[in-house]
Design a protein around this motif. Structure first.
Motif, mmCIF file in Angstrom:
data_model
loop_
_atom_site.group_PDB
_atom_site.id
_atom_site.type_symbol
_atom_site.label_atom_id
_atom_site.label_comp_id
_atom_site.label_asym_id
_atom_site.label_seq_id
_atom_site.Cartn_x
_atom_site.Cartn_y
_atom_site.Cartn_z
ATOM 1 N N ILE A 30 0.840 -1.189 0.000
ATOM 2 C CA ILE A 30 0.000 0.000 0.000
ATOM 3 C C ILE A 30 0.880 1.246 0.000
ATOM 4 N N ASP A 31 0.559 2.186 -0.857
ATOM 5 C CA ASP A 31 1.202 3.500 -0.842
ATOM 6 C C ASP A 31 0.331 4.408 0.024
ATOM 7 N N PRO A 32 0.764 4.746 1.248
ATOM 8 C CA PRO A 32 -0.098 5.520 2.146
ATOM 9 C C PRO A 32 -0.469 6.890 1.597
ATOM 10 N N ARG A 33 0.303 7.405 0.629
ATOM 11 C CA ARG A 33 -0.041 8.691 0.031
ATOM 12 C C ARG A 33 -1.201 8.553 -0.961
ATOM 13 N N ARG A 34 -1.444 7.329 -1.418
ATOM 14 C CA ARG A 34 -2.467 7.096 -2.442
ATOM 15 C C ARG A 34 -3.477 6.048 -1.975
ATOM 16 N N ILE A 35 -3.765 6.094 -0.684
ATOM 17 C CA ILE A 35 -4.657 5.110 -0.091
ATOM 18 C C ILE A 35 -6.045 5.162 -0.727
ATOM 19 N N GLU A 36 -6.497 6.359 -1.079
ATOM 20 C CA GLU A 36 -7.822 6.497 -1.675
ATOM 21 C C GLU A 36 -7.874 5.797 -3.032
ATOM 22 N N ARG A 37 -6.832 5.967 -3.823
ATOM 23 C CA ARG A 37 -6.761 5.291 -5.122
ATOM 24 C C ARG A 37 -6.626 3.784 -4.956
ATOM 25 N N ASP A 38 -5.773 3.348 -4.036
ATOM 26 C CA ASP A 38 -5.478 1.927 -3.899
ATOM 27 C C ASP A 38 -6.656 1.114 -3.373
ATOM 28 N N PHE A 39 -7.611 1.778 -2.707
ATOM 29 C CA PHE A 39 -8.714 1.046 -2.095
ATOM 30 C C PHE A 39 -10.045 1.205 -2.830
ATOM 31 N N VAL A 40 -10.006 1.720 -4.050
ATOM 32 C CA VAL A 40 -11.251 1.910 -4.802
ATOM 33 C C VAL A 40 -12.009 0.596 -4.940
ATOM 34 N N LEU A 41 -11.348 -0.454 -5.421
ATOM 35 C CA LEU A 41 -12.038 -1.717 -5.672
ATOM 36 C C LEU A 41 -12.429 -2.404 -4.369
ATOM 37 N N THR A 42 -11.551 -2.367 -3.378
ATOM 38 C CA THR A 42 -11.888 -2.982 -2.091
ATOM 39 C C THR A 42 -13.100 -2.308 -1.460
ATOM 40 N N ASP A 43 -13.188 -0.996 -1.572
ATOM 41 C CA ASP A 43 -14.347 -0.296 -1.015
ATOM 42 C C ASP A 43 -15.629 -0.682 -1.740
ATOM 43 N N ARG A 44 -15.546 -0.902 -3.034
ATOM 44 C CA ARG A 44 -16.729 -1.372 -3.778
ATOM 45 C C ARG A 44 -17.099 -2.796 -3.362
ATOM 46 N N LEU A 45 -16.108 -3.627 -3.121
ATOM 47 C CA LEU A 45 -16.399 -4.993 -2.672
ATOM 48 C C LEU A 45 -17.046 -4.988 -1.295
ATOM 49 N N ARG A 46 -16.654 -4.025 -0.462
ATOM 50 C CA ARG A 46 -17.227 -3.939 0.889
ATOM 51 C C ARG A 46 -18.647 -3.370 0.881
ATOM 52 N N THR A 47 -19.016 -2.701 -0.174
ATOM 53 C CA THR A 47 -20.369 -2.150 -0.266
ATOM 54 C C THR A 47 -21.186 -2.946 -1.270
ATOM 55 N N GLU A 48 -20.918 -2.758 -2.565
ATOM 56 C CA GLU A 48 -21.683 -3.463 -3.593
ATOM 57 C C GLU A 48 -21.537 -4.976 -3.469
ATOM 58 N N GLY A 49 -20.311 -5.445 -3.257
ATOM 59 C CA GLY A 49 -20.096 -6.887 -3.137
ATOM 60 C C GLY A 49 -20.858 -7.487 -1.971
ATOM 61 N N THR A 50 -20.861 -6.774 -0.844
ATOM 62 C CA THR A 50 -21.616 -7.230 0.328
ATOM 63 C C THR A 50 -23.104 -7.297 0.016
#
Length: 312
Positions: free
Chosen positions: A81-101
C-alpha cells in the motif's frame, strides 16, 4: 454445512478452504479467475466463477451452490500500500465492501442461508487515548473524523458492518494479517521494502498494531460458523505492540537492516496523513471476546511467535 466462500483464493481463503473441508463442510469457492477455479477444484472445493460486482452473476452462483452459510472474504488490497495514495489503492476494495456485500446478501436471501460471516478490520475505530485497547462495543471511525484519504474506506467499512449485522450475520474484525500470502511475510512486499530501507519508524513509532496470523484468522472464521448472529468479534492475537517494537523485530526476522527513524514532520509528504496515523496514533484491539465466545485460541498467541515460526 454447505459453505459459499467469496474470496476463496485470497490470503485467508487459501487457508480457510482446507480447514473447512477438514471439518467436513462442503465448499463452493467463488473467484473471478478461471485459472484459479482449477486451483480450487484441485483443493477439493467446487469453484464458482463470478465477478463479485456483477449482482446477477453472484446471485446465480449462490443459487446454484444452495449454501447454508456465506463467508465474505472479498478484498482487492494491493500487495504494498502507498499511504499517500490510499484512496486510489482502495477503490475496488471499497466497492467490494459495499456493492459486493449487498450482492452476497441478496444471494443469501434468495436461498435462505442461515449464516453470513464477513471480513472487517480491527483498526478502524474512533480515536481513543493512548493505552486504550478497543473492544467490540467501541464506535467505528466516523467518516468526518477520518483522514481525508481514508474517508471513503471508513464509510465502506461502516456500510459493510451495518448490512451484515442487519441480516443477523457475524462481523469479524481482523487485525493486521501476517504470514503466507500476506504482505507481512518472509517473501512479502513489506519484507522487500524493509530490505531496501524504504519503511522507517515515523516519529516515536507509538502507533499500536494488533496482528493475527492468516492461519489463525481462518480458524476463527471456521469457529464462527457455529455461532448465531448478529455478533461482532475482534480477531487479534494477545500481544498488541507499538510500531517501534514490532517493526525492528520483523526486519530482524526477515534479514533486513534495522529501520531508520524519521520525524513525523519530514515523513508527512511521503507517508500522507493516513500513513502518519498508522505509525503514530492507531490503537490496538482486544480479542478476549472472540477467544471466549468462539472458543478460539490462536496458534500464535503473539506476533513474536509468528514472526519466528510462521512467516512462510
Amino acid at each position: 454445512m454447505r459453505v459459499f466462500l467469496a474470496g476463496a483464493t485470497g490470503a485467508i481463503g487459501r487457508q480457510l478452504v482446507p480447514q473447512l473441508l477438514a471439518a467436513g463442510h462442503q465448499v463452493t469457492g467463488m473467484t473471478r479467475s478461471p485459472a484459479r477455479a482449477e486451483q480450487l477444484r484441485s483443493a477439493g472445493a467446487e469453484p464458482a466463477v463470478a465477478d463479485a460486482l456483477d449482482r446477477e452473476a453472484v446471485i446465480e452462483a449462490v443459487r446454484q451452490a444452495r449454501p447454508d452459510a456465506i463467508v465474505h472474504q472479498l478484498t482487492a488490497i494491493p500487495a504494498l500500500i502507498d499511504p499517500r495514495r490510499i484512496e486510489r489503492d482502495f477503490v475496488l476494495t471499497d466497492r467490494l465492501r459495499t456493492e459486493g456485500t449487498h450482492n452476497l446478501l441478496a444471494g443469501a436471501r434468495q436461498v435462505g442461508a442461515s449464516r453470513v460471516i464477513a471480513q472487517s478490520i480491527a483498526f478502524a475505530y474512533a480515536p481513543a487515548p493512548p493505552g486504550t485497547l478497543y473492544v467490540e462495543s467501541d464506535p467505528l471511525l466516523p467518516v468526518d473524523q477520518a483522514p481525508k484519504s481514508f474517508r471513503r474506506t471508513a464509510g465502506a467499512i461502516t456500510e459493510l458492518e451495518r448490512s451484515v449485522l442487519s441480516a443477523n450475520g457475524i462481523v469479524l474484525r481482523y487485525g493486521y494479517f501476517y504470514g503466507p500470502g500476506s504482505s507481512i511475510a518472509r517473501d512479502g512486499t513489506m519484507a522487500h521494502a524493509l530490505r531496501k530501507r524504504r519503511i522507517p519508524i515515523v516519529g516515536a513509532g507509538t502507533g499500536v498494531w494488533s496482528f493475527v496470523h492468516v492461519e489463525d484468522a481462518a480458524r476463527a472464521t471456521l469457529a464462527a460458523l457455529d455461532r448465531e448472529g448478529p455478533a461482532t468479534y475482534n480477531v487479534v492475537d494477545e500481544r498488541p505492540a507499538e510500531v517501534s517494537e514490532w517493526l525492528p523485530a520483523f526486519a530482524q526476522a526477515v534479514g533486513a537492516p534495522r529501520p531508520l527513524k524519521v520525524p513525523a514532520l519530514i515523513a508527512r509528504p511521503f507517508a500522507g496523513s493516513y500513513g502518519i496515523q498508522t505509525m503514530v496514533d492507531v490503537r490496538g484491539a482486544s480479542g478476549e471476546l472472540a477467544r471466549r465466545e468462539l472458543d478460539w485460541q490462536p496458534r500464535y498467541p503473539s506476533w513474536r511467535d509468528g514472526f519466528r515460526d510462521g512467516l512462510g
